[in-house]
Design a protein around this motif. Structure first.
Motif, PDB file in Angstrom:
ATOM      1  N   VAL A 167      18.030  33.393  47.148  1.00 45.13           N
ATOM      2  CA  VAL A 167      18.851  34.610  47.134  1.00 45.13           C
ATOM      3  C   VAL A 167      18.688  35.322  48.472  1.00 45.13           C
ATOM      4  O   VAL A 167      17.597  35.801  48.811  1.00 45.13           O
ATOM      5  N   PRO A 168      19.741  35.421  49.249  1.00 41.22           N
ATOM      6  CA  PRO A 168      19.647  36.098  50.563  1.00 41.22           C
ATOM      7  C   PRO A 168      19.501  37.606  50.397  1.00 41.22           C
ATOM      8  O   PRO A 168      19.834  38.181  49.359  1.00 41.22           O
ATOM      9  N   ALA A 169      18.990  38.211  51.439  1.00 41.88           N
ATOM     10  CA  ALA A 169      18.768  39.660  51.404  1.00 41.88           C
ATOM     11  C   ALA A 169      20.070  40.430  51.223  1.00 41.88           C
ATOM     12  O   ALA A 169      20.100  41.480  50.567  1.00 41.88           O
ATOM     13  N   GLU A 170      21.185  39.916  51.785  1.00 39.62           N
ATOM     14  CA  GLU A 170      22.469  40.605  51.646  1.00 39.62           C
ATOM     15  C   GLU A 170      22.914  40.669  50.191  1.00 39.62           C
ATOM     16  O   GLU A 170      23.452  41.689  49.732  1.00 39.62           O
ATOM     17  N   ALA A 171      22.691  39.569  49.455  1.00 44.02           N
ATOM     18  CA  ALA A 171      23.087  39.548  48.042  1.00 44.02           C
ATOM     19  C   ALA A 171      22.251  40.531  47.238  1.00 44.02           C
ATOM     20  O   ALA A 171      22.762  41.209  46.337  1.00 44.02           O
ATOM     21  N   ARG A 172      20.989  40.644  47.546  1.00 43.31           N
ATOM     22  CA  ARG A 172      20.143  41.579  46.823  1.00 43.31           C
ATOM     23  C   ARG A 172      20.552  43.021  47.119  1.00 43.31           C
ATOM     24  O   ARG A 172      20.542  43.888  46.227  1.00 43.31           O
ATOM     25  N   ALA A 173      20.946  43.279  48.367  1.00 45.97           N
ATOM     26  CA  ALA A 173      21.336  44.641  48.722  1.00 45.97           C
ATOM     27  C   ALA A 173      22.655  45.031  48.056  1.00 45.97           C
ATOM     28  O   ALA A 173      22.873  46.206  47.735  1.00 45.97           O
ATOM     29  N   ALA A 174      23.507  44.052  47.832  1.00 45.17           N
ATOM     30  CA  ALA A 174      24.822  44.347  47.251  1.00 45.17           C
ATOM     31  C   ALA A 174      24.802  44.424  45.742  1.00 45.17           C
ATOM     32  O   ALA A 174      25.734  44.970  45.134  1.00 45.17           O
ATOM     33  N   ASP A 175      23.768  43.908  45.093  1.00 41.92           N
ATOM     34  CA  ASP A 175      23.722  43.850  43.632  1.00 41.92           C
ATOM     35  C   ASP A 175      22.364  44.396  43.172  1.00 41.92           C
ATOM     36  O   ASP A 175      21.335  43.756  43.348  1.00 41.92           O
ATOM     37  N   ALA A 217      21.241  44.898  40.112  1.00 38.77           N
ATOM     38  CA  ALA A 217      20.644  44.143  39.015  1.00 38.77           C
ATOM     39  C   ALA A 217      19.967  42.880  39.540  1.00 38.77           C
ATOM     40  O   ALA A 217      18.860  42.517  39.097  1.00 38.77           O
ATOM     41  N   LEU A 218      20.636  42.218  40.483  1.00 35.30           N
ATOM     42  CA  LEU A 218      20.041  41.017  41.069  1.00 35.30           C
ATOM     43  C   LEU A 218      18.770  41.378  41.839  1.00 35.30           C
ATOM     44  O   LEU A 218      17.773  40.650  41.774  1.00 35.30           O
ATOM     45  N   ASN A 219      18.798  42.489  42.524  1.00 35.90           N
ATOM     46  CA  ASN A 219      17.618  42.914  43.273  1.00 35.90           C
ATOM     47  C   ASN A 219      16.449  43.201  42.339  1.00 35.90           C
ATOM     48  O   ASN A 219      15.295  42.841  42.632  1.00 35.90           O
ATOM     49  N   ASN A 220      16.736  43.870  41.216  1.00 39.14           N
ATOM     50  CA  ASN A 220      15.684  44.153  40.238  1.00 39.14           C
ATOM     51  C   ASN A 220      15.100  42.858  39.674  1.00 39.14           C
ATOM     52  O   ASN A 220      13.894  42.755  39.432  1.00 39.14           O
ATOM     53  N   LEU A 221      15.952  41.869  39.466  1.00 39.26           N
ATOM     54  CA  LEU A 221      15.488  40.566  38.983  1.00 39.26           C
ATOM     55  C   LEU A 221      14.560  39.916  40.003  1.00 39.26           C
ATOM     56  O   LEU A 221      13.497  39.386  39.645  1.00 39.26           O
ATOM     57  N   MET A 222      14.937  39.985  41.279  1.00 36.05           N
ATOM     58  CA  MET A 222      14.115  39.387  42.327  1.00 36.05           C
ATOM     59  C   MET A 222      12.770  40.119  42.474  1.00 36.05           C
ATOM     60  O   MET A 222      11.744  39.505  42.770  1.00 36.05           O
ATOM     61  N   VAL A 223      12.797  41.430  42.268  1.00 30.96           N
ATOM     62  CA  VAL A 223      11.542  42.195  42.298  1.00 30.96           C
ATOM     63  C   VAL A 223      10.594  41.692  41.203  1.00 30.96           C
ATOM     64  O   VAL A 223       9.384  41.551  41.419  1.00 30.96           O
ATOM     65  N   GLY A 224      11.156  41.416  40.047  1.00 25.92           N
ATOM     66  CA  GLY A 224      10.334  40.879  38.955  1.00 25.92           C
ATOM     67  C   GLY A 224       9.781  39.496  39.284  1.00 25.92           C
ATOM     68  O   GLY A 224       8.631  39.182  38.966  1.00 25.92           O
ATOM     69  N   VAL A 225      10.620  38.671  39.929  1.00 28.36           N
ATOM     70  CA  VAL A 225      10.144  37.329  40.321  1.00 28.36           C
ATOM     71  C   VAL A 225       9.033  37.444  41.359  1.00 28.36           C
ATOM     72  O   VAL A 225       8.033  36.703  41.295  1.00 28.36           O
TER      73      VAL A 225
END
Length: 214
Positions: free
Chosen positions: A113-121, A123-131
């Motif tokens: 997951v690229p940083a741009e995708a996490r910044a734009a979403d 929910a996705l960012n929160n998921l990555m934080v959990g990972v």
């Protein structure tokens, strides 16, 4: 009546006290009953030289057997302690080897997951934080039990810890240097848990291939 007749008729009571009574043993007999009979001195036991040498040999043999038994007991004790320590240190090795695959998957998820995708979403960012939190927790558990990741990148190829998957040309590195890690390697304490899969710098033209054998 004169004094001599009085004396004979009235004997001195002190004389009666010193005379033994009827049936009393004489002083000589009483002394014989109370005095212990003296025993003759024991004669020393004499051993000839051959017997002495035989006994000394038996003593030396028994002493040697005792020392050997003590040494063997100490060796058994130390070996038992070493085996118990190794069992304790490496008891989780098989379980840890399974978990390093989980660590691989967590890392793949984070890099996918690229940083741009996490910044734009969000929910996705929160998921990555959990990972990321899960990966940190797993790394902490690895460290607690002596499981460590190999530091392979930029190091010389070591057949004890690396498996070469490919050779790369024109890297500017010395031949045999690890230029890419395709799969991380792990050790548990001082024992290899999983070798790292790597790519190494290739030797120049006409110099053949890197020796990847142990």
């Amino acid at each position: 009546m004169n004094a001599d007749s009085n004396t004979s008729k009235n004997p001195d009571p002190r004389d009666a006290a010193t005379q033994p009574g009827p049936g009393a043993p004489s002083p000589e007999a009483a002394a014989g009953e109370t005095a212990p009979a003296s025993e003759p001195p024991a004669e020393p036991v004499s051993l000839d030289d051959d017997r002495v040498a035989q006994l000394e040999g038996e003593v030396a043999g028994l002493k040697d057997q005792l020392l050997r038994a003590v040494a063997e007991t100490e060796n058994v004790r130390r070996r038992g302690e070493r085996e118990r320590e190794e069992t304790s240190r490496y008891a989780v090795a098989r379980f840890a080897k399974e978990l390093v695959g989980v660590a691989d998957n967590l890392q793949r998820a984070l890099t996918a997951v690229p940083a741009e995708a996490r910044a734009a979403d969000e929910a996705l960012n929160n998921l990555m934080v959990g990972v990321e939190a899960t990966e940190r927790q797993l790394a902490s558990a690895f460290d607690k039990f002596g499981v460590k990741k190999l530091d392979s990148l930029g190091k010389a190829f070591d057949p004890n810890f690396h498996q070469v998957v490919m050779e790369v040309e024109a890297t500017g590195k010395a031949a045999g240097t690890v230029v890419q890690v395709l799969q991380e390697g792990y050790v548990i304490h001082d024992r290899l848990l999983r070798e790292a899969m790597v790519a190494v710098a290739k030797q120049g033209d006409g110099q053949g291939h890197v020796d990847t054998t142990a």
